[in-house]
Scaffold this motif. Structure first.
Motif, PDB file in Angstrom:
ATOM      1  N   UNK A 203       0.831  -1.196   0.000  1.00 54.26           N
ATOM      2  CA  UNK A 203       0.000   0.000   0.000  1.00 54.26           C
ATOM      3  C   UNK A 203       0.872   1.255   0.000  1.00 54.26           C
ATOM      4  N   UNK A 204       0.401   2.285  -0.688  1.00 49.63           N
ATOM      5  CA  UNK A 204       1.133   3.549  -0.754  1.00 49.63           C
ATOM      6  C   UNK A 204       1.389   4.106   0.638  1.00 49.63           C
ATOM      7  N   UNK A 205       0.390   4.064   1.516  1.00 56.07           N
ATOM      8  CA  UNK A 205       0.558   4.608   2.866  1.00 56.07           C
ATOM      9  C   UNK A 205       1.666   3.883   3.618  1.00 56.07           C
ATOM     10  N   UNK A 206       1.740   2.561   3.438  1.00 54.46           N
ATOM     11  CA  UNK A 206       2.787   1.785   4.105  1.00 54.46           C
ATOM     12  C   UNK A 206       4.163   2.158   3.569  1.00 54.46           C
ATOM     13  N   UNK A 207       4.266   2.332   2.254  1.00 52.99           N
ATOM     14  CA  UNK A 207       5.550   2.729   1.668  1.00 52.99           C
ATOM     15  C   UNK A 207       5.948   4.112   2.153  1.00 52.99           C
ATOM     16  N   UNK A 208       5.011   5.036   2.173  1.00 55.15           N
ATOM     17  CA  UNK A 208       5.317   6.391   2.641  1.00 55.15           C
ATOM     18  C   UNK A 208       5.794   6.374   4.094  1.00 55.15           C
TER      19      UNK A 208
END
Length: 394
Positions: A203-208
């Motif tokens: 997920x993008x949020x996890x990567x961020x």
């Protein structure tokens, strides 16, 4: 988010299975993305640079992805936002940013060194500060870019493109497949219909969160700082000098490497990623790799000696092109077979020792890959064996 590193490792394994001889490339791209930096894939056409970048970035769920193929005539508005024609008809000057670099979380920029003079300053600002200055003026636009993957078939030729080159922290050479067995598998894949491979996503949020919180929180022990200082001194003696900025940014790569492996602190094994950071010309890369390997692996000298022996055999094979099958067979029996067999056995032992001691095996894996590729070439080109049979033996 410990699950993020685990999922990214799974992504790396899946892509390494799909793209032959690209395991180190895939891992380095993941580390670079986790560090929030930009990378360059440098190599000839047809080496899957674009496909690999698309497949990797497609695993980030929720991320806005943008790609472009640059030319000397690419206008800044094509990259960052075309003029809104409808608004212009009403007397308003506006740009459409959606779907352009200005709204992308991950960007793939092909033929990066063909960036036009008109777009140069905006591209530099985009890569450096993640900002874009609108054509109409006003406040700069903050871009959500996490990292850019760029590609080129050639090194920069002028000062303008050299400025962009300097902003690309990680530089990865990508060549054609060396192992005939892998090439045979590639050909077979063009006509076969394999089952859909596993597709792990993040997920993008996890990567961020990983980029902004988890990776910077990875500890950097004094022993690693000392090792970096030792490496810098060794490279300066070879007249290979990187800027202070490049060294400072490289620390983030070391933290990202440790995070990807699930470790709370950087270890000397993470220095392996610096083989893609501290050179300007590809001719300098072997020197950098040697100096890094000697810090990472106590058995470096033996590994490098084995690599030299393998490279010497390949040079001999190239020099014997056009000779009779009898002459080639005699050379294999008298020299090549024994040397390659002993090198393969010892490299496997060195790898097992390094893995058992918790050290990086990346450099040894590269030499093992070269040994396998040269052995496959000897079997196919010198002895006339079928490439598929060779792949099964290896």
């Amino acid at each position: 988010m410990p699950d993020t590193a685990e999922r990214l490792r799974a992504v790396g394994d899946e892509l390494s299975d799909r793209f032959y001889e690209r395991a180190d490339v895939v891992r380095t791209l993941l580390v670079t993305l986790l560090a929030g930096r930009h990378s360059l894939l440098l190599g000839p056409p047809g080496t899957a640079k674009s496909e690999l970048a698309r497949e990797l970035t497609g695993r980030i769920v929720g991320a806005s992805y943008w790609e472009i193929l640059l030319s000397k005539f690419t206008a800044p508005t094509r990259m960052f936002g075309p003029i809104d024609v409808a608004a212009l008809a009403r007397g308003e000057y506006r740009q459409i940013y959606e779907g352009r670099a200005t709204t992308a979380h991950i960007a793939f920029i092909d033929e990066i060194f063909k960036c036009s003079t008109a777009a140069l300053n905006e591209t530099l600002g985009y890569l450096n500060e993640r900002i874009y200055h609108p054509e109409s003026g006003g406040e700069p636009i903050r871009c959500p870019l996490i990292g850019a993957i760029t590609a080129s078939n050639e090194l920069p030729a002028g000062e303008d493109s050299a400025a962009i080159y300097d902003r690309l922290l990680v530089r990865i050479e990508v060549g054609y497949l060396a192992d005939p067995g892998n090439f045979a598998a590639l050909v077979r894949s063009a006509v076969s219909r394999p089952e859909a491979p596993p597709r792990t996503t993040v997920e993008l949020a996890a990567l961020r969160h990983a980029v902004t919180e988890s990776v910077p929180a990875v500890a950097v022990p004094d022993s690693v700082v000392d090792a970096v200082c030792t490496l810098r001194a060794a490279l300066r003696r070879k007249e290979l000098i990187a800027s202070d900025r490049r060294w400072r940014q490289a620390v983030g790569l070391l933290q990202a490497s440790a995070f990807l492996d699930g470790r709370p602190a950087v270890a000397e094994t993470d220095l392996s990623v610096l083989t893609h950071v501290l050179w300007d010309s590809p001719t300098q890369r072997p020197t950098v790799e040697r100096e890094v390997l000697q810090l990472v692996n106590p058995d470096a000298k033996e590994t490098l000696d084995l690599a030299d022996a393998v490279e010497e055999l390949e040079a001999q094979l190239d020099a014997m092109a056009g000779q009779s099958r009898e002459a080639l067979s005699e050379w294999v029996i008298r020299r090549a077979h024994g040397t390659l067999a002993r090198a393969g056995k010892r490299l496997a032992e060195l790898r097992a020792e390094a893995a058992g001691a918790g050290r990086s095996t990346a450099a040894i894996d590269r030499v093992i890959g070269r040994q396998r590729a040269v052995r496959a070439r000897v079997l196919t080109e010198a002895l006339g064996m079928d490439a598929s049979m060779v792949q099964a033996q290896l």
